[in-house]
Scaffold this motif. Structure first.
Motif, PDB file in Angstrom:
ATOM      1  N   TRP A 217       0.778  -1.129  -0.001  1.00 30.93           N
ATOM      2  CA  TRP A 217       0.088   0.016  -0.003  1.00 30.93           C
ATOM      3  C   TRP A 217       0.945   1.300  -0.108  1.00 30.93           C
ATOM      4  CZ3 TRP A 217      -4.009  -2.360  -1.076  1.00 30.93           C
ATOM      5  CH2 TRP A 217      -4.332  -3.752  -0.558  1.00 30.93           C
ATOM      6  N   PRO A 218       0.143   2.397  -0.538  1.00 28.41           N
ATOM      7  CA  PRO A 218       1.033   3.643  -0.324  1.00 28.41           C
ATOM      8  C   PRO A 218       1.505   3.915   0.871  1.00 28.41           C
ATOM      9  CG  PRO A 218      -0.944   3.711  -1.899  1.00 28.41           C
ATOM     10  CD  PRO A 218      -1.164   2.569  -1.115  1.00 28.41           C
ATOM     11  N   ALA A 219       2.361   4.832   1.437  1.00 31.18           N
ATOM     12  CA  ALA A 219       2.903   5.155   2.541  1.00 31.18           C
ATOM     13  C   ALA A 219       1.697   5.900   3.322  1.00 31.18           C
ATOM     14  CB  ALA A 219       4.110   5.893   2.616  1.00 31.18           C
ATOM     15  N   THR A 220       1.630   5.926   4.571  1.00 32.92           N
ATOM     16  CA  THR A 220       0.604   6.734   5.223  1.00 32.92           C
ATOM     17  C   THR A 220       1.204   8.035   5.653  1.00 32.92           C
ATOM     18  OG1 THR A 220       1.032   5.718   7.499  1.00 32.92           O
ATOM     19  CG2 THR A 220      -0.786   4.530   5.960  1.00 32.92           C
ATOM     20  N   ASP A 221       0.287   8.946   6.204  1.00 35.34           N
ATOM     21  CA  ASP A 221       0.873  10.211   6.494  1.00 35.34           C
ATOM     22  C   ASP A 221       1.810  10.081   8.074  1.00 35.34           C
ATOM     23  OD1 ASP A 221      -0.813  11.402   4.721  1.00 35.34           O
ATOM     24  OD2 ASP A 221      -2.354  11.794   6.216  1.00 35.34           O
TER      25      ASP A 221
END
Length: 317
Positions: free
Chosen positions: A311-315
């Motif tokens: 998954w894309p990196a989170t904040d």
């Protein structure tokens, strides 16, 4: 035709494993078995994910997986709690939780808890099982092709028994009998199946005696495909269960999804098409299984089946 949803049963705690195995990380990115199932499901076309959990694990569950999945899919939470019961029986007597009961009502009840959030076809999986990309592709395609919402034509993904066994103990499997047209005739739960070299055997007397079982037998791993109309059938079946079976063992009896489906087949109320997968299933039934699963995931990444990070990196990263 409404787009199929994916329902993930994640309320169980896994007593033999001894912990909340559904959210036990498998790699350095904190990814768990559910991550890989959801990744496969999204690749197949699913966009709505329904998590069935217990309210008491909500915070930990969201932190461990729910929050990151909500960034890539439409996420809905359903809570399987003991007091989620029909209001009253046919005589107007209210249903109540038996005093002292702590055990959940079972997988059939888990799906029934979703009745307020599902009006589309849906697939069902266990949270702690790895099913493989092929399984999600074939069940999504099958659910997408079923156009008549009034029909009770359901489906399931069947696995080859030898592809589902562990070296670390016995397992419970729903052994399927399939007719010449590829439809389920019967599903029989065998609660003690063990690997025996290249073969397999099962016991019905707690290990006193063993009988061979064909390693290429088709088994159910609780990957079902339903239309929303199954929820009405489950409601009727669950009421019958509460009126009869639960009274026999009020603290431990469970309303199992495969048994409810078997009853529909016997009554001629439904058909279940068996979709066969050649993928290897794996899961963490025992603590010792975790290392095998970690190694299997690493191998699949090396083969290019999955990226290292799904998954894309989170904040926060």
């Amino acid at each position: 035709m409404k787009q199929p949803a994916l329902v993930i049963m994640a309320a169980g705690m896994g007593s033999r494993y001894g912990g909340l195995k559904q959210i036990d990380p498998l790699d350095e990115h904190g990814q768990i078995i559910m991550d890989f199932s959801i990744y496969d499901a999204l690749r197949a076309g699913f966009r709505k994910i329904v998590f069935i959990i217990k309210k008491q694990i909500e915070e930990e569950f969201k932190r461990s997986i729910g929050d990151r999945i909500s960034k890539v899919a439409d996420v809905v939470y359903v809570y399987q709690e003991l007091d989620k019961l029909p209001e009253a029986d046919a005589n107007g007597n209210p249903y109540t939780v038996p005093e002292g009961r702590v055990k959940p009502w079972g997988t059939g009840h888990a799906i029934l808890c979703c009745k307020d959030v599902l009006d589309e076809p849906f697939a069902v999986i266990n949270a702690d099982d790895y099913y493989g990309p092929e399984a999600f592709r074939i069940i999504y395609d099958e659910l997408s092709a079923k156009c008549d919402d009034s029909e009770r034509d359901y489906c399931m993904v069947g696995y080859i028994l030898s592809n589902t066994l562990t070296e670390n103990g016995t397992v419970s499997r729903g052994v399927c009998t399939v007719d010449e047209n590829g439809y389920l005739k019967e599903i029989v739960e065998k609660t003690k199946i063990a690997k025996r070299g290249s073969g397999a055997a099962f016991s019905e007397d707690n290990g006193e005696t063993w009988q061979d079982i064909a390693p290429d037998s088709i088994v159910s791993m609780n990957l079902w495909g339903f239309k929303a109309n199954v929820l009405g059938e489950l409601d009727r079946s669950f009421r019958s269960f509460l009126d009869t079976e639960s009274g026999k063992n009020p603290l431990k009896s469970e309303f199992f999804l495969p048994k409810a489906v078997q009853e529909l087949l016997e009554e001629g109320k439904a058909t279940v098409k068996v979709l066969r997968s050649s993928d290897k299933w794996f899961g963490v039934t025992y603590k010792e299984d975790k290392e095998d699963v970690v190694n299997a995931i690493r191998l699949l990444k090396n083969k290019g089946v999955y990226p290292d990070k799904l998954w894309p990196a989170t904040d926060k990263e």
